[in-house]
Structures are given as structure tokens and as C-alpha cells.
Write an enzyme that holds these catalytic residues in place. Structure first.
Site, PDB file in Angstrom:
ATOM      1  N   GLY A  76      20.563  63.734  34.716  1.00  0.00           N
ATOM      2  CA  GLY A  76      21.524  63.960  33.626  1.00  0.00           C
ATOM      3  C   GLY A  76      22.936  64.205  34.127  1.00  0.00           C
ATOM      4  O   GLY A  76      23.919  63.796  33.488  1.00  0.00           O
ATOM      5  N   PHE A  97      49.905  38.663  39.190  1.00  0.00           N
ATOM      6  CA  PHE A  97      49.475  37.269  39.353  1.00  0.00           C
ATOM      7  C   PHE A  97      48.988  36.809  37.984  1.00  0.00           C
ATOM      8  O   PHE A  97      48.007  37.342  37.457  1.00  0.00           O
ATOM      9  CB  PHE A  97      48.345  37.244  40.386  1.00  0.00           C
ATOM     10  CG  PHE A  97      47.729  35.903  40.652  1.00  0.00           C
ATOM     11  CD1 PHE A  97      48.297  35.034  41.577  1.00  0.00           C
ATOM     12  CD2 PHE A  97      46.564  35.515  40.009  1.00  0.00           C
ATOM     13  CE1 PHE A  97      47.701  33.810  41.853  1.00  0.00           C
ATOM     14  CE2 PHE A  97      45.966  34.294  40.271  1.00  0.00           C
ATOM     15  CZ  PHE A  97      46.532  33.437  41.198  1.00  0.00           C
ATOM     16  N   GLU A 131      38.876  37.481  39.352  1.00  0.00           N
ATOM     17  CA  GLU A 131      39.029  36.582  40.512  1.00  0.00           C
ATOM     18  C   GLU A 131      37.816  35.662  40.665  1.00  0.00           C
ATOM     19  O   GLU A 131      37.366  35.370  41.767  1.00  0.00           O
ATOM     20  CB  GLU A 131      39.348  37.385  41.776  1.00  0.00           C
ATOM     21  CG  GLU A 131      40.648  38.147  41.584  1.00  0.00           C
ATOM     22  CD  GLU A 131      41.311  38.601  42.852  1.00  0.00           C
ATOM     23  OE1 GLU A 131      41.106  37.989  43.896  1.00  0.00           O
ATOM     24  OE2 GLU A 131      42.081  39.592  42.764  1.00  0.00           O
ATOM     25  N   PRO A 182      44.526  33.121  27.071  1.00  0.00           N
ATOM     26  CA  PRO A 182      43.485  33.307  26.058  1.00  0.00           C
ATOM     27  C   PRO A 182      42.425  32.192  26.097  1.00  0.00           C
ATOM     28  O   PRO A 182      41.246  32.440  25.890  1.00  0.00           O
ATOM     29  CB  PRO A 182      44.265  33.287  24.736  1.00  0.00           C
ATOM     30  CG  PRO A 182      45.644  33.752  25.109  1.00  0.00           C
ATOM     31  CD  PRO A 182      45.888  33.260  26.502  1.00  0.00           C
ATOM     32  N   GLN A 231      20.995  57.459  38.454  1.00  0.00           N
ATOM     33  CA  GLN A 231      19.574  57.823  38.305  1.00  0.00           C
ATOM     34  C   GLN A 231      19.212  58.992  39.225  1.00  0.00           C
ATOM     35  O   GLN A 231      18.519  59.920  38.822  1.00  0.00           O
ATOM     36  CB  GLN A 231      18.710  56.590  38.643  1.00  0.00           C
ATOM     37  CG  GLN A 231      17.287  56.674  38.139  1.00  0.00           C
ATOM     38  CD  GLN A 231      17.208  56.644  36.620  1.00  0.00           C
ATOM     39  OE1 GLN A 231      18.134  56.217  35.948  1.00  0.00           O
ATOM     40  NE2 GLN A 231      16.101  57.134  36.085  1.00  0.00           N
ATOM     41  N   LEU A 268      47.608  33.995  35.935  1.00  0.00           N
ATOM     42  CA  LEU A 268      46.953  32.691  35.784  1.00  0.00           C
ATOM     43  C   LEU A 268      46.180  32.622  34.459  1.00  0.00           C
ATOM     44  O   LEU A 268      46.298  31.654  33.713  1.00  0.00           O
ATOM     45  CB  LEU A 268      46.000  32.466  36.975  1.00  0.00           C
ATOM     46  CG  LEU A 268      45.209  31.166  36.999  1.00  0.00           C
ATOM     47  CD1 LEU A 268      46.148  29.959  37.162  1.00  0.00           C
ATOM     48  CD2 LEU A 268      44.189  31.146  38.140  1.00  0.00           C
ATOM     49  N   GLY A 284      40.321  30.844  31.373  1.00  0.00           N
ATOM     50  CA  GLY A 284      39.883  31.881  32.312  1.00  0.00           C
ATOM     51  C   GLY A 284      39.219  31.202  33.499  1.00  0.00           C
ATOM     52  O   GLY A 284      39.883  30.759  34.418  1.00  0.00           O
ATOM     53  N   THR A 307      46.742  42.190  35.441  1.00  0.00           N
ATOM     54  CA  THR A 307      46.765  43.463  36.176  1.00  0.00           C
ATOM     55  C   THR A 307      48.197  43.733  36.631  1.00  0.00           C
ATOM     56  O   THR A 307      48.878  42.819  37.103  1.00  0.00           O
ATOM     57  CB  THR A 307      45.815  43.379  37.389  1.00  0.00           C
ATOM     58  OG1 THR A 307      44.511  43.063  36.918  1.00  0.00           O
ATOM     59  CG2 THR A 307      45.779  44.694  38.163  1.00  0.00           C
ATOM     60  N   THR A 335      34.250  34.784  38.045  1.00  0.00           N
ATOM     61  CA  THR A 335      33.013  35.492  37.680  1.00  0.00           C
ATOM     62  C   THR A 335      31.912  35.159  38.695  1.00  0.00           C
ATOM     63  O   THR A 335      32.046  34.230  39.505  1.00  0.00           O
ATOM     64  CB  THR A 335      32.529  35.032  36.286  1.00  0.00           C
ATOM     65  OG1 THR A 335      32.234  33.628  36.368  1.00  0.00           O
ATOM     66  CG2 THR A 335      33.573  35.269  35.198  1.00  0.00           C
TER      67      THR A 335
HETATM   68  C1  FAD Z   1      40.460  44.079  33.833  1.00  0.00           C
HETATM   69  C2  FAD Z   1      40.802  42.643  34.098  1.00  0.00           C
HETATM   70  C3  FAD Z   1      41.843  42.334  34.961  1.00  0.00           C
HETATM   71  C4  FAD Z   1      42.199  41.010  35.187  1.00  0.00           C
HETATM   72  N1  FAD Z   1      43.288  40.723  35.966  1.00  0.00           N
HETATM   73  C5  FAD Z   1      43.759  39.449  36.016  1.00  0.00           C
HETATM   74  C6  FAD Z   1      45.003  39.143  36.660  1.00  0.00           C
HETATM   75  O1  FAD Z   1      45.673  40.017  37.223  1.00  0.00           O
HETATM   76  N2  FAD Z   1      45.449  37.863  36.632  1.00  0.00           N
HETATM   77  C7  FAD Z   1      44.769  36.861  36.025  1.00  0.00           C
HETATM   78  O2  FAD Z   1      45.231  35.718  36.036  1.00  0.00           O
HETATM   79  N3  FAD Z   1      43.571  37.118  35.410  1.00  0.00           N
HETATM   80  C8  FAD Z   1      43.065  38.378  35.389  1.00  0.00           C
HETATM   81  N4  FAD Z   1      41.875  38.656  34.750  1.00  0.00           N
HETATM   82  C9  FAD Z   1      41.154  37.567  34.087  1.00  0.00           C
HETATM   83  C10 FAD Z   1      39.844  37.205  34.765  1.00  0.00           C
HETATM   84  O3  FAD Z   1      40.090  36.549  35.977  1.00  0.00           O
HETATM   85  C11 FAD Z   1      39.040  36.345  33.763  1.00  0.00           C
HETATM   86  O4  FAD Z   1      38.608  37.218  32.729  1.00  0.00           O
HETATM   87  C12 FAD Z   1      37.869  35.659  34.412  1.00  0.00           C
HETATM   88  O5  FAD Z   1      38.312  34.656  35.297  1.00  0.00           O
HETATM   89  C13 FAD Z   1      36.925  35.019  33.372  1.00  0.00           C
HETATM   90  O6  FAD Z   1      37.641  34.269  32.432  1.00  0.00           O
HETATM   91  P1  FAD Z   1      37.357  34.486  30.867  1.00  0.00           P
HETATM   92  O7  FAD Z   1      37.483  35.933  30.602  1.00  0.00           O
HETATM   93  O8  FAD Z   1      38.234  33.569  30.099  1.00  0.00           O
HETATM   94  O9  FAD Z   1      35.843  34.086  30.652  1.00  0.00           O
HETATM   95  P2  FAD Z   1      35.284  32.609  30.439  1.00  0.00           P
HETATM   96  O10 FAD Z   1      35.852  31.682  31.426  1.00  0.00           O
HETATM   97  O11 FAD Z   1      35.415  32.259  29.003  1.00  0.00           O
HETATM   98  O12 FAD Z   1      33.753  32.819  30.777  1.00  0.00           O
HETATM   99  C14 FAD Z   1      32.815  33.387  29.855  1.00  0.00           C
HETATM  100  C15 FAD Z   1      31.426  33.329  30.496  1.00  0.00           C
HETATM  101  O13 FAD Z   1      31.061  31.941  30.729  1.00  0.00           O
HETATM  102  C16 FAD Z   1      30.752  31.773  32.109  1.00  0.00           C
HETATM  103  N5  FAD Z   1      31.167  30.430  32.525  1.00  0.00           N
HETATM  104  C17 FAD Z   1      32.369  29.824  32.324  1.00  0.00           C
HETATM  105  N6  FAD Z   1      32.384  28.604  32.859  1.00  0.00           N
HETATM  106  C18 FAD Z   1      31.158  28.413  33.428  1.00  0.00           C
HETATM  107  C19 FAD Z   1      30.528  27.341  34.129  1.00  0.00           C
HETATM  108  N7  FAD Z   1      31.193  26.205  34.410  1.00  0.00           N
HETATM  109  N8  FAD Z   1      29.242  27.486  34.545  1.00  0.00           N
HETATM  110  C20 FAD Z   1      28.587  28.657  34.306  1.00  0.00           C
HETATM  111  N9  FAD Z   1      29.113  29.703  33.620  1.00  0.00           N
HETATM  112  C21 FAD Z   1      30.380  29.583  33.212  1.00  0.00           C
HETATM  113  C22 FAD Z   1      31.517  32.849  32.830  1.00  0.00           C
HETATM  114  O14 FAD Z   1      30.979  33.119  34.117  1.00  0.00           O
HETATM  115  C23 FAD Z   1      31.379  34.016  31.871  1.00  0.00           C
HETATM  116  O15 FAD Z   1      30.120  34.604  32.045  1.00  0.00           O
HETATM  117  C24 FAD Z   1      41.466  39.974  34.560  1.00  0.00           C
HETATM  118  C25 FAD Z   1      40.393  40.281  33.710  1.00  0.00           C
HETATM  119  C26 FAD Z   1      40.075  41.595  33.460  1.00  0.00           C
HETATM  120  C27 FAD Z   1      38.946  41.900  32.496  1.00  0.00           C
END
Ligand code: FAD
Length: 379
Positions: free
Chosen positions: A340, A123, A363, A128, A336, A125, A131, A158, A365
Site C-alpha cells: 500500500g 524540437f 521519440e 495533431p 507491489q 516535429l 506523430g 517538450t 513509440t
Molecule cells: C509528453 C510528451 C512529450 C513529447 N515531446 C515531443 C517533442 O518535444 N517534440 C515532438 O516533435 N514530439 C513530441 N511528442 C510527440 C510524440 O513523439 C508522439 O506522441 C509519438 O511520436 C506518437 O505519435 P502520436 O501521438 O501522433 O500517435 P500515433 O502516431 O497516432 O500512434 C497511435 C498508435 O498507433 C501506433 N502506430 C502508428 N503507426 C503504426 C504503424 N505503422 N505500425 C504499428 N503501429 C503504429 C502507435 O505506435 C501508437 O500506439 C511528445 C509526446 C508526449 C506525450
């Protein structure tokens, strides 16, 4: 709410537990250390029917309900969260969306082998620069009449290298903002589709996370899912359900760590008695068990509402928010309690602690879950 499980749900849970203990536990430490994708284990999960659990039998799936799915997800996650993320993406994010919104041709061609576990899906979505704010899609899909030309980069995907079928989101009409986003089925190997390097991660290290690059990738029009401009609604609908799966992954990680901590507390002696006789340890176990039970009830409530066809956006987000925090807290306390020994590989809980963190990120944060919940509360 009635949470008595049916015989079928209990049988699925038992089958998943046995499978995880016999097929996933051996080698789980090595796969994590060497960042090995669990190819053989995923193949067996397909044979067992774990990759298309909720798809109707007509399309090669198990025709099960969401409760069965979350019970199985939790059992697999207790042992190996790198395997359960493959299961979660294939079931919730790929198969579910294809069955609900795909054409009959798309279902026959793609859903049937995905549901049978003959191939796996991804999937795509995140980007860079997109997110949490998934509306900022920079990947473009230019309408060329009988086909689209896809250009752009997807991040953190993923199953990125192992999937044969990718659901890719792209902007067709920037003026229309999120109403101009479409979803496409893109097969691996099309000219111009390049898989980037595998990410080196804190946890779920066996899973296969890659960036994907698309340069003038020609996708036939019949591979668009839904009406023109339906892509963003599809993504949000699919993620709504996906969250319940990730909440059950978090629940399973917490349960796995708790079981190990409870057992260890009855074996390890300090100051002449088992550490479980010290009240400080008893209180830790109490807090862990209480948070796990609360998580389980939230997960089951969301799953039940989904099965009843009711709105579960708030409940799904609450389940993910709470269960993922519980996974963090419980795995930390499990280390904990092990002292160790908890800090080294062979007792498993250090891996669970690392694996737990991702459930607060992907999916949506935890901050995004709070936005979803407050939006529903204030509606
Ligand atoms: C191991 C892994 C597997 C993944 N698999 C997939 C996948 O299969 N398909 C896919 O499409 N994506 C995937 N992702 C991406 C994942 O869904 C995104 O990393 C996630 O949605 C956060 O986006 P970002 O990393 O750009 O962080 P950002 O959106 O840049 O967020 C950075 C920080 O700002 C906070 N933030 C952002 N906007 C707001 C707001 N409006 N109010 C408050 N706080 C906010 C966030 O909560 C976070 O703490 C994966 C990520 C990882 C690490």
C-alpha cells in the site's frame, strides 16, 4: 565489447548522482503534484554542463562522449524524469543536430548559449495529424525569396513554453513529400508565433509540454538548417541519437525504482521477517535486476557504437524498446513490493511508474521501434 568506464566517465556519473540527490530530490514530489517546471533546477543543470554535454568545447559544450551522457542521464532520471527530459531534448534533439548540420553563424548565435545552458531549446516535429507518420507534415514553409512564411500547428512540444529556440519542421514542397520538408530555427517571440496551453499529463508532470501555433511567421532564409529539402533526414538522424538518450532515461527510472524497492524489502517486516526473506519478493528483485542489467548493456552498446561513428539504428531502437518495457515492469513491481505504501506519493515509486510510460511513446513509440529493428534485420 569493453565496458570498463574511463575515470572521466565515472566522474561524470558521480557528479550527476550527487547533483540529483542534493538538488533534484528535494521538492520532486511537490513539482510533480503542482506540475511545476523545474526552472531553478534546470538553471543549475546548465551551470553543471549537463545541457550541452556532447557539444565540442569550441561551442561552449563539455566535449563528452555518448557513454558519459547516458550515464549522467540515468542518474538524473533515477530521481527526476521531468528534469532529464529537458536535458535529453536540449542535448540530443537540439544541440546535436545544430552542431552536426548547422552553419557557423547558426552555431555561434544559437548553439553556444544552448550548450552553455543559458537558454534551452525545443524540437518541434509532431503535429495533431503527424506523430508516428512524421512525413505527413501539414505545417507549411512558403519560400518568399529572402525568407520563409511558416503556418501550422505543432503538438506535444517538450520545453514548448520555456525554450527560446525552436527547431521547427515544415513542408516546403508537398509534391516532393518527405524530400520537401525543411527544418528551421525559430526564436520565441516572433510575430505570429503563439504558445498554446500546457498539457496536463500522466507523468513527467514538471516538464513543459505545449502545442505551438504559427501564423505567417517570417523566418529569415539563413535560419534554415541544411540544404533545401534536408529537414526529414535531419529529423530522422537526430531521433536516432535521441532514442539512446530516452533509453537511458528509462534505464534510470527503472534503477531508481529498483533501489527503493530493494531497500524497502530489507526494512519492511511481514509474518515476523523482512519481506526480502520471502522467496516471492526475492524472485521479483531477481527479475527486476536482470532486466535492468540487460537494458544497461543495450544502452551502453548503442552509445558505444554511436561514439565509434558506426551505424546504431537497430541497437538504439532495441535499447529504447527493451529499456522502456523494463521501466514499466520494474516500476510496477516496485509498487507491489512496497504494498500500500507504494501507492502513495511519499515513497516515490508511484511517480516513477507514471513517468515510465512516456518512454514507450515519445521519440518513436515501441511499435515504431519494432519497425526500425525489423527494417534493419531484413535489409
Ligand atoms: C509528453 C510528451 C512529450 C513529447 N515531446 C515531443 C517533442 O518535444 N517534440 C515532438 O516533435 N514530439 C513530441 N511528442 C510527440 C510524440 O513523439 C508522439 O506522441 C509519438 O511520436 C506518437 O505519435 P502520436 O501521438 O501522433 O500517435 P500515433 O502516431 O497516432 O500512434 C497511435 C498508435 O498507433 C501506433 N502506430 C502508428 N503507426 C503504426 C504503424 N505503422 N505500425 C504499428 N503501429 C503504429 C502507435 O505506435 C501508437 O500506439 C511528445 C509526446 C508526449 C506525450
Amino acid at each position: 565489447m569493453d565496458f570498463n568506464y574511463t575515470e572521466e566517465q565515472l566522474a561524470v556519473q558521480e557528479a550527476a548522482r550527487e547533483f540529483a540527490e542534493h538538488e533534484l530530490l528535494p521538492g520532486v514530489i511537490e513539482r510533480d503534484e503542482k506540475e511545476m517546471f523545474p526552472t531553478e533546477q534546470v538553471r543549475k543543470m546548465g551551470e553543471m554542463g549537463f545541457l550541452g554535454m556532447m557539444v565540442s568545447p569550441e561551442y561552449g559544450g563539455g566535449g563528452m562522449d555518448t557513454i558519459s551522457y547516458v550515464l549522467a542521464m540515468a542518474e538524473i532520471s533515477k530521481i527526476d524524469a521531468s528534469c532529464s527530459v529537458v536535458m535529453s531534448v536540449n542535448n540530443s534533439l537540439v544541440c546535436w543536430g545544430l552542431e552536426k548540420y548547422g552553419t557557423e553563424e547558426q552555431k555561434q548565435k544559437y548553439l553556444v548559449p544552448l550548450a552553455k545552458g543559458e537558454i534551452i531549446g525545443a524540437f518541434c516535429l509532431s503535429e495533431p495529424e503527424a506523430g508516428s507518420d512524421a512525413t505527413s507534415q501539414r505545417t507549411t514553409a512558403e519560400d518568399k525569396g529572402d525568407h520563409y512564411l511558416i503556418n501550422g500547428t505543432k503538438n506535444w512540444i517538450t520545453n514548448g513554453n520555456t525554450a527560446s529556440v525552436h527547431i521547427v519542421f515544415a513542408q516546403t514542397d508537398k509534391e516532393k513529400r518527405h524530400h520537401g520538408i525543411n527544418a528551421f530555427i525559430i526564436e520565441k517571440g516572433l510575430p505570429g508565433f503563439v504558445v498554446g496551453k500546457k498539457e496536463k499529463k500522466l507523468g513527467i508532470r514538471g516538464s513543459d509540454t505545449h502545442s505551438l501555433m504559427f501564423t505567417d511567421v517570417k523566418v529569415p532564409k539563413e535560419n534554415r538548417i541544411g540544404e533545401d529539402g534536408f529537414g526529414f533526414s535531419l529529423a530522422m538522424g537526430v531521433l536516432n541519437g535521441g532514442r539512446v538518450g530516452i533509453a537511458s532515461q528509462a534505464l534510470g527510472i527503472a534503477e531508481g525504482a529498483f533501489e527503493r524497492a530493494l531497500k524497502y524489502s530489507k526494512e519492511r517486516k511481514a509474518f515476523g521477517v523482512e519481506i526480502s526473506k520471502h522467496q516471492a519478493i526475492q524472485f521479483k528483485l531477481t527479475d527486476m535486476a536482470t532486466a535492468i542489467d540487460a537494458s544497461k548493456l543495450l544502452v551502453l552498446r548503442a552509445a558505444k557504437l554511436k561514439d565509434e561513428g558506426k551505424n546504431f539504428a537497430k541497437e538504439g531502437a532495441m535499447a529504447k524498446l527493451f529499456a522502456s518495457q523494463t521501466a514499466m515492469d520494474v516500476t510496477s513491481e516496485a509498487i507491489q513490493i512496497h504494498g500500500g505504501y507504494g501507492y502513495v506519493q511519499e515513497y516515490h515509486v508511484e511517480r516513477m511508474y507514471r513517468d515510465a510510460k512516456i518512454t514507450q511513446i515519445y521519440e518513436g513509440t515501441s511499435e515504431i521501434q519494432k519497425i526500425v529493428i525489423s527494417r534493419e534485420l531484413l535489409r
